[in-house]
Structures are given as structure tokens and as C-alpha cells.
Design an enzyme around this catalytic site. Structure first.
Site, PDB file in Angstrom:
ATOM      1  N   ASP A 138      -3.782   8.437   5.731  1.00  0.00           N
ATOM      2  CA  ASP A 138      -2.681   7.712   5.112  1.00  0.00           C
ATOM      3  C   ASP A 138      -2.927   6.227   5.361  1.00  0.00           C
ATOM      4  O   ASP A 138      -2.858   5.767   6.506  1.00  0.00           O
ATOM      5  CB  ASP A 138      -1.357   8.147   5.733  1.00  0.00           C
ATOM      6  CG  ASP A 138      -0.148   7.524   5.039  1.00  0.00           C
ATOM      7  OD1 ASP A 138      -0.308   6.521   4.318  1.00  0.00           O
ATOM      8  OD2 ASP A 138       0.975   8.048   5.227  1.00  0.00           O
ATOM      9  N   VAL A 139      -3.229   5.479   4.313  1.00  0.00           N
ATOM     10  CA  VAL A 139      -3.594   4.074   4.480  1.00  0.00           C
ATOM     11  C   VAL A 139      -2.463   3.245   5.067  1.00  0.00           C
ATOM     12  O   VAL A 139      -2.682   2.141   5.589  1.00  0.00           O
ATOM     13  CB  VAL A 139      -4.063   3.444   3.152  1.00  0.00           C
ATOM     14  CG1 VAL A 139      -5.280   4.182   2.603  1.00  0.00           C
ATOM     15  CG2 VAL A 139      -2.938   3.394   2.121  1.00  0.00           C
TER      16      VAL A 139
ATOM     17  N   ILE B   2      -6.248   1.464 -17.854  1.00  0.00           N
ATOM     18  CA  ILE B   2      -7.403   2.347 -17.740  1.00  0.00           C
ATOM     19  C   ILE B   2      -6.959   3.786 -17.949  1.00  0.00           C
ATOM     20  O   ILE B   2      -5.861   4.186 -17.523  1.00  0.00           O
ATOM     21  CB  ILE B   2      -8.064   2.199 -16.354  1.00  0.00           C
ATOM     22  CG1 ILE B   2      -8.330   0.722 -16.035  1.00  0.00           C
ATOM     23  CG2 ILE B   2      -9.354   3.014 -16.282  1.00  0.00           C
ATOM     24  CD1 ILE B   2      -9.227   0.004 -17.005  1.00  0.00           C
TER      25      ILE B   2
ATOM     26  N   SER C  56     -10.336  10.113  -4.431  1.00  0.00           N
ATOM     27  CA  SER C  56     -10.456  11.489  -4.923  1.00  0.00           C
ATOM     28  C   SER C  56     -10.263  11.637  -6.425  1.00  0.00           C
ATOM     29  O   SER C  56     -10.668  12.644  -7.010  1.00  0.00           O
ATOM     30  CB  SER C  56      -9.454  12.396  -4.201  1.00  0.00           C
ATOM     31  OG  SER C  56      -8.121  11.974  -4.455  1.00  0.00           O
ATOM     32  N   ARG C  57      -9.643  10.628  -7.070  1.00  0.00           N
ATOM     33  CA  ARG C  57      -9.361  10.755  -8.502  1.00  0.00           C
ATOM     34  C   ARG C  57      -9.471   9.398  -9.199  1.00  0.00           C
ATOM     35  O   ARG C  57      -9.494   8.359  -8.558  1.00  0.00           O
ATOM     36  CB  ARG C  57      -7.953  11.330  -8.716  1.00  0.00           C
ATOM     37  CG  ARG C  57      -7.775  12.755  -8.258  1.00  0.00           C
ATOM     38  CD  ARG C  57      -6.348  13.239  -8.456  1.00  0.00           C
ATOM     39  NE  ARG C  57      -5.423  12.551  -7.567  1.00  0.00           N
ATOM     40  CZ  ARG C  57      -4.105  12.734  -7.566  1.00  0.00           C
ATOM     41  NH1 ARG C  57      -3.569  13.573  -8.429  1.00  0.00           N
ATOM     42  NH2 ARG C  57      -3.340  12.086  -6.725  1.00  0.00           N
TER      43      ARG C  57
ATOM     44  N   TYR D  99       5.455  -3.382  -8.439  1.00  0.00           N
ATOM     45  CA  TYR D  99       3.998  -3.218  -8.533  1.00  0.00           C
ATOM     46  C   TYR D  99       3.305  -4.565  -8.750  1.00  0.00           C
ATOM     47  O   TYR D  99       2.307  -4.875  -8.088  1.00  0.00           O
ATOM     48  CB  TYR D  99       3.669  -2.260  -9.681  1.00  0.00           C
ATOM     49  CG  TYR D  99       2.203  -1.938  -9.821  1.00  0.00           C
ATOM     50  CD1 TYR D  99       1.584  -1.072  -8.916  1.00  0.00           C
ATOM     51  CD2 TYR D  99       1.438  -2.475 -10.853  1.00  0.00           C
ATOM     52  CE1 TYR D  99       0.243  -0.758  -9.043  1.00  0.00           C
ATOM     53  CE2 TYR D  99       0.101  -2.173 -10.981  1.00  0.00           C
ATOM     54  CZ  TYR D  99      -0.503  -1.309 -10.074  1.00  0.00           C
ATOM     55  OH  TYR D  99      -1.838  -1.005 -10.198  1.00  0.00           O
TER      56      TYR D  99
END
Length: 253
Positions: A69-70, A194, A22-23, A161
Site C-alpha cells: 500500500d503506497v 488513455i 499490475s494493470r 484529482y
């Protein structure tokens, strides 16, 4: 209009699913693939307004949004099955959904670990596990996982992360070996810094310190990641599998 001198990428009429579309990078990927004539389904977790904007601002393109929800393996399976029921096949899976919870290691909470690992790692497992049987049955498919430069080039405050994206790199290579005989190609794209909403805080805090570590002296654009995904999805990448494609402007070289 396509350039008659360019080879056909072979994407028109095929079907793709993009998680977290979505973004930012995800939206750019959705628009790039749909703009190539693909029927694209994308998932989002909560921002229905942003998801609807992707559809509304791309009239004429075949784009469908699904709230998923993945982290929920059953929901991932249901999403893939519903897509196949609707369009017939899944040709390309792009695992883009991801979160960051940056902080120094002693200050990370349990939830900072679980949120990152469950979304960034388990989400990829869930959607690949759901999609691979459909790809195996027709002996073709492309899987592109969105990794990060952080997997190979450590950054302060990103132990959780970086670990999650390192896992994705290893997963990508192992799955490529596992499904290669069924003509399924599995690769990853590793973006650098990015210009997205997700990286805004980091860019605001670090400023020139980041660009000084980038050979091209600028941040990347979501469209530049989308172009790499488009390439790996296309017939132009028919002999590439198990690779991690860095799109980072020469970050920390």
C-alpha cells in the site's frame, strides 16, 4: 533484436521499481522496462490475480510483484530495502500508483479527498523518500512520476484529482533541484486520456466530446506512456531533469 544503428539506451542489467504496475499504464511500463533487459519490481495493492498475470504472460523477463500500500510509509521503505537486498541497487523509480474519485466539488466526501491525496501525493513522497538515499549513495538514479494532463488543463468533477497531480508537478521540479547535484534526474510524464480501465467510465460518458478536444482525434495507448517513461529512464535522456512531459495527443490545445 536491437537496431545496430540506434544508440544503446543503457537500461540492460539495471533495476527498476514501478508502483501500481499490475494493470493499465503501470503494466505497460513494467513490460517496456523489463523488455529492455531491466529487472523490474512492481507493486500492487489488492488484485493478486492481475499481478500474477503480468508475470505469467511475460515469460523470460525479470519481473517481481510485491503487495504494498503506497500510502504506508513504512511499507514503502520496507519494499525498497527488500528490493535493494535482492538485486543490489535501485536505478529507476516510477511512481505510477494513483486513484480517481471524480465528482462535483459540493458532492465530494472527505474520503474522496483523503483517498486521492494519500495515494497520489503521499504515495509518491513515501517511495521517493525511501529510494533517494540509495540513489544518492551511488550518485545516480532516475525518478519518473506519472502526473496527468488534468494538472494543467482543468476538467469538470476533478478538483481533487487535478490538485493531486498539480502537486506532483511541483514536487517533481523541487526534487529535481534538491538531488541534481547527486546526478539523480527527476521528471514526470503527464498522460492525456488513455485507453485504460481507470478512464473507461469517463470515456463512456463523454464519448466524442473528448476526442473533439484532442488534436490527434484518438485516445492514447498505455504503450505510448510506457515509451515516454522508457525514454526518460534511458541514457538518451541524460540531460533532462525537472520536466513535465505531456503525452496527450494535443489535448485541449
Amino acid at each position: 533484436m536491437p537496431d545496430p544503428g540506434m544508440p544503446d539506451p543503457g537500461l540492460a542489467g539495471k533495476n527498476a521499481l514501478v508502483t501500481g504496475g499490475s494493470r493499465g499504464i503501470g503494466r505497460a511500463i513494467v513490460e517496456r522496462l523489463a523488455g529492455s533487459g531491466m529487472d523490474v519490481t512492481f507493486t500492487y495493492i489488492s488484485n493478486e490475480e492481475a499481478a500474477q498475470k503480468v508475470i505469467d504472460e511475460n515469460p523470460g523477463l525479470k519481473i517481481t510483484a510485491e503487495k504494498v500500500d503506497v500510502r504506508d510509509s513504512a511499507a514503502a521503505m520496507a519494499c525498497i530495502e527488500a528490493m535493494v537486498d535482492r538485486v543490489g541497487t535501485i536505478d529507476v523509480l516510477v511512481n505510477n500508483a494513483g486513484v480517481i474519485r471524480d465528482n462535483l466539488l459540493p458532492m465530494l466526501e472527505d474520503d474522496d479527498l483523503s483517498a486521492v491525496f494519500e495515494t497520489n501525493i503521499e504515495g509518491v513522497f513515501n517511495f521517493c523518500r525511501a529510494a533517494v538515499p540509495f540513489m544518492m549513495s551511488k550518485r545516480s538514479g532516475r525518478i519518473i512520476n506519472i502526473s496527468s494532463v488534468s494538472a494543467e488543463k482543468g476538467g469538470r468533477g476533478q478538483t481533487n484529482y487535478a490538485a493531486s497531480k498539480g502537486a506532483i508537478n511541483s514536487f517533481t521540479k523541487a526534487l529535481a533541484v534538491e538531488v541534481g547535484r547527486r546526478k539523480i534526474l527527476v521528471n514526470a510524464v503527464a498522460p492525456g486520456v488513455i485507453e485504460t480501465e481507470m478512464s473507461q467510465e469517463v470515456r463512456d460518458l463523454a464519448g466524442d466530446e473528448i476526442t473533439s478536444n484532442i488534436v490527434l482525434k484518438r485516445y492514447g495507448q498505455p504503450s505510448e506512456i510506457a515509451n515516454a517513461v522508457w525514454f526518460l529512464s534511458s541514457d538518451l535522456a541524460s540531460y533532462i531533469t525537472g520536466q513535465i512531459l505531456s503525452v496527450d495527443g494535443g489535448f485541449k490545445m
